[in-house]
Design an enzyme around this catalytic site. Structure first.
Site, PDB file in Angstrom:
ATOM      1  N   GLY A  71       0.860  -1.186   0.000  1.00  0.00           N
ATOM      2  CA  GLY A  71       0.000   0.000   0.000  1.00  0.00           C
ATOM      3  C   GLY A  71       0.889   1.226   0.000  1.00  0.00           C
ATOM      4  N   PRO A  72       0.345   2.372  -0.349  1.00  0.00           N
ATOM      5  CA  PRO A  72       1.188   3.576  -0.422  1.00  0.00           C
ATOM      6  C   PRO A  72       1.739   3.968   0.943  1.00  0.00           C
ATOM      7  CG  PRO A  72      -1.134   4.119  -0.661  1.00  0.00           C
ATOM      8  CD  PRO A  72      -1.060   2.632  -0.692  1.00  0.00           C
ATOM      9  N   SER A  73       2.843   4.672   0.890  1.00  0.00           N
ATOM     10  CA  SER A  73       3.481   5.124   2.129  1.00  0.00           C
ATOM     11  C   SER A  73       2.505   6.000   2.914  1.00  0.00           C
ATOM     12  CB  SER A  73       4.729   5.925   1.765  1.00  0.00           C
ATOM     13  OG  SER A  73       5.340   6.403   2.928  1.00  0.00           O
ATOM     14  N   GLY A  74       2.343   5.676   4.215  1.00  0.00           N
ATOM     15  CA  GLY A  74       1.487   6.488   5.084  1.00  0.00           C
ATOM     16  C   GLY A  74       0.064   5.968   5.206  1.00  0.00           C
ATOM     17  N   GLY A 101      -0.929   3.210   6.531  1.00  0.00           N
ATOM     18  CA  GLY A 101      -1.175   2.550   7.822  1.00  0.00           C
ATOM     19  C   GLY A 101      -0.797   1.070   7.851  1.00  0.00           C
ATOM     20  N   LYS A 102       0.040   0.606   6.925  1.00  0.00           N
ATOM     21  CA  LYS A 102       0.449  -0.810   6.895  1.00  0.00           C
ATOM     22  C   LYS A 102       1.159  -1.187   8.191  1.00  0.00           C
ATOM     23  CE  LYS A 102       3.118  -0.171   3.323  1.00  0.00           C
ATOM     24  NZ  LYS A 102       2.948   1.285   3.126  1.00  0.00           N
ATOM     25  N   GLY A 103       2.146  -0.366   8.550  1.00  0.00           N
ATOM     26  CA  GLY A 103       2.939  -0.645   9.753  1.00  0.00           C
ATOM     27  C   GLY A 103       2.064  -0.663  10.996  1.00  0.00           C
ATOM     28  N   ARG A 157      15.082   5.745  11.238  1.00  0.00           N
ATOM     29  CA  ARG A 157      14.380   6.856  11.881  1.00  0.00           C
ATOM     30  C   ARG A 157      14.620   6.753  13.385  1.00  0.00           C
ATOM     31  NH1 ARG A 157       9.092   5.068   8.720  1.00  0.00           N
ATOM     32  NH2 ARG A 157       9.473   6.090   6.742  1.00  0.00           N
ATOM     33  N   ARG A 192       2.744  12.085  10.457  1.00  0.00           N
ATOM     34  CA  ARG A 192       3.742  11.164  11.028  1.00  0.00           C
ATOM     35  C   ARG A 192       5.039  11.904  11.309  1.00  0.00           C
ATOM     36  NH1 ARG A 192       5.150   5.751   7.791  1.00  0.00           N
ATOM     37  NH2 ARG A 192       6.453   7.181   6.590  1.00  0.00           N
ATOM     38  N   ARG A 249       7.089  10.548  -2.006  1.00  0.00           N
ATOM     39  CA  ARG A 249       6.229   9.430  -1.602  1.00  0.00           C
ATOM     40  C   ARG A 249       4.800   9.598  -2.130  1.00  0.00           C
ATOM     41  NH1 ARG A 249       8.192   6.201   3.433  1.00  0.00           N
ATOM     42  NH2 ARG A 249      10.427   6.406   3.131  1.00  0.00           N
ATOM     43  N   ASN A 268      -8.337   1.443   4.561  1.00  0.00           N
ATOM     44  CA  ASN A 268      -8.024   1.804   5.951  1.00  0.00           C
ATOM     45  C   ASN A 268      -8.570   3.201   6.237  1.00  0.00           C
ATOM     46  OD1 ASN A 268      -7.048   2.005   8.534  1.00  0.00           O
ATOM     47  ND2 ASN A 268      -4.912   2.376   7.915  1.00  0.00           N
TER      48      ASN A 268
END
Ligand SMILES: Nc1ncnc2c1ncn2[C@@H]1O[C@H](COP(=O)(O)OP(=O)(O)OP(=O)(O)O)[C@@H](O)[C@H]1O
Ligand SMILES: Nc1nc2c(ncn2[C@@H]2O[C@H](COP(=O)(O)O)[C@@H](O)[C@H]2O)c(=O)[nH]1
Length: 433
Positions: free
Chosen positions: A177-180, A182-184, A210, A303, A314, A337
């Site tokens: 899924g695209p960055s940001g 909510g995968k993590g 990070r 974030r 991104r 999401n």
């Protein structure tokens, strides 16, 4: 297919290589050879007179030679004290020359020798002597679909190792899924709720850590040159350049989780998902999408981990990923999401509905610390392994049947679905039968 067409293998001792050849299991006489195989023609007996035999477990070295079409695959290894190695070289009958192939995958650690058997003209079954059951069965792919593809990409001869694993494991889950999006966040919730059933595939990346990111936990942070070498050495299941950095999933990252019986969770971009889809890894592919592009941008900025320039990059990539995700056959499920808790519940429902999530199939033989004297094909998909507890005492000789009818996966990675059972009692020295 009959036995002799399968089993065209010879083994011989390294120490005696230049002077003589022993056929150990079939009572053949001693055959003289004055030819050094390195860089020279292979002796005629190697090319025309191959028969099944076994390695001498008392020697420190072992070679097997297996004919596949016009090529003879020589697997040789040795273990003496601290040094242990296993190599593969190919004698090409047409050009009458030796070829040293690119060897992909994680190779076995050679112990007291091995036996080899050709399966279906595309892979060799290699059984290591004197090793535990969970480490004795290996495959050397010589002409499988994966190897054919790699030959084209690399423009060289290629062989690829894959470790045989008894039983099956739950299917890995690829989350993209695209960055940001909510995968993590979703994956963290899974790992927290099911620590003993889910394991995270720790990727490698060349990007800088990070704040609060730990090496070996969130990523293996690595140098580009090291990662590029590991990619060339076939250690990665997939890799991609994402937002200007190199990211990749090593075979070991996935297999370490899967071998422990847990469901492996991969967090990778769409290019990586495509590569895994094309690989032998049988996984479930889930794409997480945002409720809107504006919400995605809001989350990414909130974030606060990227510079403005990186955020822009991104977001540009996000548009392309959202488009690519629509490619037919790439993702099995798409989850929006919007509300985090509802999305998480939907994700759990998907995992619960996967029927492959049975507990690991327990092999009927648990530990094999045995001398494998030789292997032979009994019938399609079934292979007999002759072994003994002591290595020399005929009284303890016994048979194991290896059923390979439901093999899955393969290089790069593990070959799963093996079933091993004893045909005779193996006596002392072998536990758990
Ligand atoms: N459903 C949601 N509603 C609101 N905020 C969310 C939701 N899901 C995740 N977030 C927040 O969005 C931000 C990005 O989430 P996360 O880091 O999990 O994204 P990601 O997809 O893993 O990104 P990347 O690919 O860059 O690693 C985080 O601050 C997270 O708390
Ligand atoms: N192809 C792969 N993509 C990966 C891998 N690990 C992470 N990712 C993806 O990279 C982006 C950015 O991640 P970030 O941690 O820098 O925000 C994200 O889309 C991940 O899914 C990988 O091993 N292979």
């Amino acid at each position: 297919m009959n036995f002799s067409s399968y089993a065209r293998v010879i083994c011989f001792c390294v120490d005696d290589w230049l002077r003589s050849l022993f056929f150990l299991s079939r009572g053949k006489g001693r055959i003289r050879s004055s030819t050094n195989l390195m860089g020279e023609e292979a002796p005629e007996y190697l090319l025309n007179n191959l028969e099944l035999a076994a390695c001498d477990s008392e020697s420190t070295g072992c070679r097997t030679a297996t004919i596949v079409g016009n090529k003879t695959y020589v697997v040789e290894g040795s273990e003496d004290g601290s040094k242990s190695w296993i190599n593969v070289k190919i004698f090409d009958k047409l050009t009458r020359s030796w070829v040293f192939p690119t060897v992909l995958g994680i190779k076995p650690v050679q112990q007291k020798g091995h036996s080899a058997l050709l399966l279906k003209n595309e892979q060799l079954l290699i059984v290591k002597m004197d090793s535990t059951l969970d480490d004795c069965i290996w495959f050397l792919e010589v002409d499988s679909p994966f190897v054919k593809e790699q030959k084209e990409i690399l423009g060289t001869e290629v062989v690829a190792w894959s470790k045989g694993v008894i039983g099956n494991a739950p299917k890995p889950i690829v989350i993209s899924g695209p960055s940001g999006v909510g995968k993590g966040t979703l994956i963290n919730k899974l790992m927290k709720e099911f620590p003993s059933r889910c394991g995270f595939s720790v990727s490698h990346t060349t990007r800088a850590p990070r704040e609060k990111e730990l090496d070996g936990v969130h990523y293996h942070f690595t140098e580009r040159s090291i990662m590029e070498k590991d990619i060339r050495d076939g250690k990665f299941l997939e890799f991609a350049s994402v937002h200007g950095n190199l990211y990749g999933t090593s075979i070991e990252a996935v297999e370490a989780v899967t071998d422990s019986g847990k469901r492996c969770i991969l967090d990778i971009d769409v290019q990586g998902a495509k590569s895994v889809r094309a690989s032998s890894l049988d996984a479930i592919f889930i794409f997480i999408t945002p409720p809107s592009f504006e919400e995605l941008e809001k989350r990414l900025r909130a974030r606060g981990t990227e510079t403005e320039e990186q955020v822009q990059k991104r977001l540009r990539n996000a548009r392309a990923e959202l488009d690519e995700a629509k490619s037919p056959g790439l993702f099995d499920h798409i989850l929006v999401n919007d509300d985090l808790e509802s999305c998480y519940e939907n994700l759990k429902k998907l995992l619960a509905s996967d029927e492959t999530a049975d507990p690991l199939c327990q092999p009927s033989v648990k530990i094999l610390k045995a001398h494998v004297s030789h292997i032979e094909s009994k019938a399609d998909h079934k292979t007999l392994i002759h072994c003994s507890a002591s290595g020399t005492n005929a009284a303890t000789h016994s048979l194991l049947m290896l059923d390979m009818s439901s093999l899955k996966g393969g290089a790069p990675g593990r070959t799963r679905g093996l079933d091993v059972y004893a045909l005779e009692s193996l006596g002392d020295g072998l536990n758990g039968i």
